[in-house]
Design an enzyme around this catalytic site. Sequence first.
Site, mmCIF file in Angstrom:
data_model
loop_
_atom_site.group_PDB
_atom_site.id
_atom_site.type_symbol
_atom_site.label_atom_id
_atom_site.label_comp_id
_atom_site.label_asym_id
_atom_site.label_seq_id
_atom_site.Cartn_x
_atom_site.Cartn_y
_atom_site.Cartn_z
ATOM 1 N N GLU A 150 -8.742 18.695 -8.526
ATOM 2 C CA GLU A 150 -9.903 19.531 -8.218
ATOM 3 C C GLU A 150 -11.188 18.714 -8.210
ATOM 4 O O GLU A 150 -11.193 17.550 -7.813
ATOM 5 C CB GLU A 150 -9.947 20.709 -9.195
ATOM 6 C CG GLU A 150 -8.649 21.525 -9.159
ATOM 7 C CD GLU A 150 -8.745 22.851 -9.862
ATOM 8 O OE1 GLU A 150 -7.758 23.255 -10.484
ATOM 9 O OE2 GLU A 150 -9.783 23.522 -9.752
ATOM 10 N N ASP A 203 -9.329 33.251 -8.017
ATOM 11 C CA ASP A 203 -8.995 31.986 -8.641
ATOM 12 C C ASP A 203 -9.397 32.063 -10.122
ATOM 13 O O ASP A 203 -9.993 33.036 -10.591
ATOM 14 C CB ASP A 203 -9.703 30.826 -7.906
ATOM 15 C CG ASP A 203 -8.985 29.505 -8.127
ATOM 16 O OD1 ASP A 203 -9.118 28.614 -7.281
ATOM 17 O OD2 ASP A 203 -8.276 29.373 -9.162
HETATM 18 C C1 GLC Z 1 -7.323 26.353 -10.405
HETATM 19 C C2 GLC Z 1 -7.223 26.115 -8.922
HETATM 20 C C3 GLC Z 1 -6.149 26.915 -8.239
HETATM 21 C C4 GLC Z 1 -5.006 27.174 -9.204
HETATM 22 C C5 GLC Z 1 -5.525 28.032 -10.334
HETATM 23 C C6 GLC Z 1 -4.464 28.268 -11.412
HETATM 24 O O1 GLC Z 1 -8.656 26.324 -10.815
HETATM 25 O O2 GLC Z 1 -8.405 26.239 -8.149
HETATM 26 O O3 GLC Z 1 -5.725 26.164 -7.097
HETATM 27 O O4 GLC Z 1 -3.956 27.839 -8.526
HETATM 28 O O5 GLC Z 1 -6.687 27.493 -10.937
HETATM 29 O O6 GLC Z 1 -4.142 27.055 -12.035
#
Ligand code: GLC
Length: 631
Positions: free
Chosen positions: A509, A315
Amino acid sequence: MSGAFGDADAVADARARAESLLARMTLREKIGQMTQAEKNSVTPDEVREHGLGSVISGGGGNPEPNTPAAWRDMVLGFRRAASESRLGIPLIYGVDAVHGHNNVVGATIFPHNVGLGAVGDADLVRRIGRVTAVEVAATGVRWNFAPAVSVPVDVRWGRTYEGYGQDPELVGRLAAAYVEGLRGDRWNAPDAVLPSVKHYLADGAATIGTSTRWDRASVKSVADDPTLANAGPAAEFLQVLDRGAWTIDQGVVGFDEGTLREAFLPPYRAAIDAGALNVMVSYGSWGGLRMHAHRTLITDVLKEELGFEGFVVSDWAAIDQIHDDPAVCVERSIDAGIDMVMVPFDWRRFMDLLEAAVDRGDVPLARIDDAVRRVLTVKFHLGLFDEAGEAEREPPLSVVGRQEHRRIAHEAARRSAVLLQNRGSVLPLSPSLPSLLVAGVGADDVGLQCGGWTISWMGGAGPITPGSTLLQGLRRLRPDADVAYDPDGRGASRAPVGIVVLAEEPYAEGMGDRHSLALEQEELTLVERIRARVDTLVLVLYAGRPRVLGDAVRLADAIVCAWLPGSEGAAVAEPIVGASAFEARLRLRWPAADGDLPLHPFCPAGGGPAALFEIGAGLSTTRWAGPESAA
Ligand code: GLC
């Protein structure tokens, strides 16, 4: 060998082509394929020079202007540069199209997954996946960081709405359908989009208070956190911190291995069996280890026990949380089995550290080759190498936001609304109702009905993208009725029926983590104001999760949870006026009080408080055959 990839011959061919290419690559080029940078941190020239494997747009990582054409130009610029590198390995561009191509103004915005879970129709989710893939591919993007197969345990979690619900079987079934939708007929079609099943493992199972994402003790300014600084004004950031932001997301999972396997692993097996070729790792921790350093879960369980043949991506800057020393972060994450690292900012440092680790022997070259083999096999399988002029075969920009796509979004929004209470069977409203009072800013605000991950990372109120609202839907369906709109309810007029819309402010988030889900006092006050002016009160909730309703349960005759219905909010009016039937069901346990949380089905049998509304709750109604049938 083929497993879920599809037919064995295609996989064998992709694997063989990957092997042949791998043999020609330098170590630096291999590491380039393991590196994914955010588009604001890298130029096409640097992509060409360093042979990067992927570039992404984070939430809100939009071109200026934010139009489908500008998106396509931006993405093709990176792809073209990669094709001019020494080996011309195609770049794959990734976005979070979690409820439609949601970063793009004018794209079709579907209900968030929590609403799709309430419908529970795999065919609908498959159709949504297909339409999403077509709109995403039209802009040159071939990787979607979705579906989230989160099973939210504590609905105070800010990502509850990204999950389909608390039933692992349903989550797996809908995720598999979404994967099939993103694929379409075949993975190497120009409108097939790579899914990223996320976030492995048990991302929705963290215990409140265990997240270390934001160090409340020492860090006072969000300015020095380049990711969170992107979330909006610093003043608002400090306010939501006080309300519980970043207390759950990215926290510690306390369940034992048995529950982990029973509740959170099945959706991955279902998505992999449906052909998922990529998995994204969770920020969370389990058993004393960050998931991003968890070799047992990533390599032993996901890759070996489940037989996952695709590649694993980290991530956003998540490996940085493994250790204070960046070199240790790189070494441990790659050793754990991560194949591509999402390095939004300092991708050069990542490449240098990984090369040094291999040179020292701390990361075996065999691990690098395994990672790159997986990445290349997926790229071959997606047909990215066979793209001579392929970009011309990708869908035309005119598909973005087209009416036939919006009709599917309208259907999903209409079907996702859950009727929780219907005292006196006040819904559906009588077709002969002469007047209606509508209150609450959410009744006429596309941004609020879409929620987070819409145009910007956090989303936001206002006309942020084309769409329709509940108020417009009511007026369209009942042109003969007087539909008055009084956003703050301060008027004095009376009406036989009042509809009050209470909308959560958009979030994404951990910014959406909250200590309390109770209605705000101003929300309750609005309900009380309208209660005093009408004979029948219908409460409509726009929320990414259950809300603690308190007195509103007594004050409202009917309660509808419409979740976050997306751009086609007019659809929510249909079951309310009887143009369609309520059919949706709850997939999350709905708490009566904050003190009852977390409320989930994974506690010991018979343990814990009762829910106000249980999983499976939801009243059904029938549609009016027509005005003449009105009672
Ligand atoms: C974010 C998220 C993830 C996402 C990634 C790219 O922090 O946790 O779900 O796909 O970064 O945006």
